[in-house]
Structure formats: structure tokens, C-alpha cells
Write an enzyme that holds these catalytic residues in place. Structure first.
Site, PDB file in Angstrom:
ATOM      1  N   ASP A  66      -8.936  -4.017   9.199  1.00  0.00           N
ATOM      2  CA  ASP A  66      -8.304  -3.373  10.393  1.00  0.00           C
ATOM      3  C   ASP A  66      -8.155  -2.057  10.223  1.00  0.00           C
ATOM      4  OD1 ASP A  66      -6.559  -3.765   7.919  1.00  0.00           O
ATOM      5  OD2 ASP A  66      -4.804  -4.042   9.245  1.00  0.00           O
ATOM      6  N   CYS A  71       0.621  -1.212  -0.017  1.00  0.00           N
ATOM      7  CA  CYS A  71       0.050   0.012  -0.207  1.00  0.00           C
ATOM      8  C   CYS A  71       0.905   1.087   0.221  1.00  0.00           C
ATOM      9  CB  CYS A  71      -1.172   0.063   1.257  1.00  0.00           C
ATOM     10  SG  CYS A  71      -2.462  -1.265   1.211  1.00  0.00           S
ATOM     11  N   ARG A 131      -3.967   0.817  -2.953  1.00  0.00           N
ATOM     12  CA  ARG A 131      -3.990  -0.557  -2.160  1.00  0.00           C
ATOM     13  C   ARG A 131      -3.513  -1.776  -2.662  1.00  0.00           C
ATOM     14  NH1 ARG A 131      -9.691  -3.494  -0.309  1.00  0.00           N
ATOM     15  NH2 ARG A 131      -8.914  -4.380   1.504  1.00  0.00           N
ATOM     16  N   LEU A 132      -2.835  -2.711  -1.815  1.00  0.00           N
ATOM     17  CA  LEU A 132      -2.650  -3.980  -1.908  1.00  0.00           C
ATOM     18  C   LEU A 132      -3.479  -4.786  -1.060  1.00  0.00           C
ATOM     19  CD1 LEU A 132      -0.635  -6.062  -3.112  1.00  0.00           C
ATOM     20  CD2 LEU A 132       0.824  -5.992  -1.257  1.00  0.00           C
ATOM     21  N   ASN A 140      -1.236   2.532   5.468  1.00  0.00           N
ATOM     22  CA  ASN A 140      -0.447   1.525   5.040  1.00  0.00           C
ATOM     23  C   ASN A 140       0.155   0.768   6.099  1.00  0.00           C
ATOM     24  OD1 ASN A 140       1.770   0.481   3.626  1.00  0.00           O
ATOM     25  ND2 ASN A 140       3.101   1.926   4.003  1.00  0.00           N
ATOM     26  N   GLY A 141      -0.306  -0.581   5.946  1.00  0.00           N
ATOM     27  CA  GLY A 141       0.448  -1.484   6.862  1.00  0.00           C
ATOM     28  C   GLY A 141      -0.720  -2.619   7.313  1.00  0.00           C
ATOM     29  N   GLU A 142      -0.425  -3.043   8.625  1.00  0.00           N
ATOM     30  CA  GLU A 142      -1.441  -4.039   9.173  1.00  0.00           C
ATOM     31  C   GLU A 142      -1.221  -4.022  10.847  1.00  0.00           C
ATOM     32  OE1 GLU A 142      -2.029  -9.248   9.092  1.00  0.00           O
ATOM     33  OE2 GLU A 142      -0.360  -8.049   7.715  1.00  0.00           O
TER      34      GLU A 142
END
Length: 265
Positions: free
Chosen positions: A100, A2, A50-51, A75-77
Site C-alpha cells: 500500500d 511502524c 518497519r513492522l 506509518n499506517g495502512e
């Protein structure tokens, strides 16, 4: 992976701002080939590439709260988003997605900047608070996810990569000779500087707030000192290390798409 980008207080018409924001996100396409989105309201413009990893259908960004209180690009998790979601649900918060991203947004609306203390993950995000007319941005504890920003002539701009900032005609990017010297000495430019003058990296474990034309930054995490209860024998250390490693791997296996594992040297 992302990518995120945006700006505040920019000149030009809404159409011009939309085009600039689109150009910024286009430079981040390789970070997020699965989709993108733009959001512009008043002085704030946020963009996202977005990925798709979690909630492939309803997790698109930028994401705005139902009451329009805040909008986020992220961006991230968050590895523990399910636990946080359960806590928030028990407090009466309802969710319309399984992402999330919505947990991050709802956590901020519930706890403010203190939400960072609850997050376990890798992330950088920018959140426009429509109530206070301020931008809240943060970078994860170890700085896995990038966040570049600049404030020039009253305009605040940010992005996951420096290349995106090059698309803004009102942002000056001049090589900083001191940073160049550091690069030649160390083979990298130490945080918070970048190769460009007046452009900075948000430091790991820090957040910033941009409000009324001013930037304030603060550290929200530092490497903790060893506790007195830490294991002391070799056997205890080995067992504790294996447990931590298994927990870390387990938390990173949450995905709605196939996963691959790469063990770095």
C-alpha cells in the site's frame, strides 16, 4: 505500527546527517522491529522503522518512485489500497510491489494532495517531492497515527515520537509552561501543542507542506453532517450500524501475517 522520522535543511556533513537520522530511527525500533531504512538526498533526509504487515518482501521504505520524482516514509495502512491500485492500473500506472506504500506514492504522483480524499485508513506520512523541492505530510482523519514536527533556525524536523527529535543536536526542546499547565488541568496536552515549546502535533485530518523555509497547513477532512438520506427508524439505524461495522472489520483484515483482534473497552 511502524515509525517515521526525518529532517530538511539540516547542518553538518552527509555522514553526520546519516548518523543523526540513524539515531532517530533507533528510538523508534519498538514501533518497527522488522526492518529499517535511511534515505538522504540533497536537503532531505527520511528514515523508517518497519513492522511488516503487507508485502513482506518488496514493501521496504523509504520508497522512491522509479523516476526519482518523490520519496515517501509512511506509518499506517490504507484499507482501500487494492481499489485505488486497480484505478491507477486502469490509468496506465504500473507497480513493482504489492504494498500500500507504493499505492500511496503513486496516488500522490497522479493526483497531488487531492489523493487524500481517496484514502480510507490510518496513516501519517512524509513525502519529499523532488520536482518541487517540498515536503508533503499528512495525518489520517481521526489522528490514529502520530506526527510531531518543528521548524527551528530554518531546519524542519518530524517524527512519530518526540523522543526521536531529542537526537538532533540542532533542535531545542524546552518545556512549554503553558502546555504543562494544560497537562495538569486536562491530563493531556491538546493538539496542536506538545509539552515542548515550538514543537507541534499535526492535527487529525490535516496536511502540511514545507517549502522554501515555510510551513503551510490545511484541513482536508472534517466530520460530515448527517445526510437527509440517513436511516430514521430504529430498525434501519440498527441494520445500517451492523453493515458499517462489518465493512469496517472486513477492510482491516487485509494482511500477509497472522492477525489478532482486540476489542477495546
Amino acid at each position: 505500527m511502524c515509525g517515521i522520522a526525518g529532517f530538511l535543511n539540516a547542518p553538518g556533513s552527509r555522514d553526520e546527517q546519516a548518523r543523526w537520522l540513524e539515531l532517530m530511527t533507533e528510538t523508534l525500533h519498538r514501533r518497527g522491529p522488522d526492518g529499517g531504512g535511511l534515505w538522504i538526498e540533497g536537503q532531505a533526509a527520511l528514515g523508517h522503522r518497519r513492522l511488516s504487515i503487507i508485502d513482506l518482501v518488496t514493501g521496504s521504505q523509504p520508497m522512491t518512485a522509479d523516476d526519482n520524482a518523490a520519496t515517501v516514509v509512511y506509518n499506517g495502512e490504507l484499507y482501500n489500497f487494492r481499489e485505488i491500485r486497480e484505478t491507477l492500473s486502469g490509468m496506465g500506472v504500473s507497480f513493482r510491489t504489492r504494498s500500500d506504500t507504493e499505492v500511496l506514492l503513486s496516488s500522490y504522483l497522479m493526483w497531488g494532495v487531492d489523493c487524500l480524499e481517496r484514502f480510507e485508513g490510518m496513516f501519517s506520512f512524509a513525502l519529499w517531492d523532488n520536482r518541487t523541492k517540498s515536503l508533503f505530510a499528512a495525518r489520517d482523519r481521526m489522528g490514529k497515527k502520530p506526527f510531531y514536527f518543528t521548524l527551528q533556525n530554518g531546519v524542519f524536523a518530524f517524527a512519530s515520537e518526540l523522543t526521536a527529535l531529542k537526537k538532533l543536536p540542532f533542535i531545542s526542546l524546552e518545556i512549554d509552561k503553558d502546555s504543562l499547565a494544560r497537562y495538569l488541568a486536562y491530563e493531556y496536552v491538546p493538539t496542536p501543542q506538545t509539552i515542548f515549546r515550538n514543537v507541534y502535533k499535526l492535527q487529525p485530518g490535516h496536511f502540511l507542506i514545507f517549502r522554501d523555509g515555510q510551513i503551510s497547513t490545511r484541513k482536508f477532512w472534517d466530520l460530515p453532517l448527517p445526510l437527509a438520506t440517513c436511516p430514521t427508524s430504529e430498525k434501519e439505524v440498527c441494520e445500517h450500524t451492523v453493515k458499517l461495522l462489518k465493512d469496517a472489520v472486513r477492510k482491516r483484515l487485509v494482511s500477509d501475517v497472522p492477525l489478532g483482534v482486540f476489542l477495546s473497552g
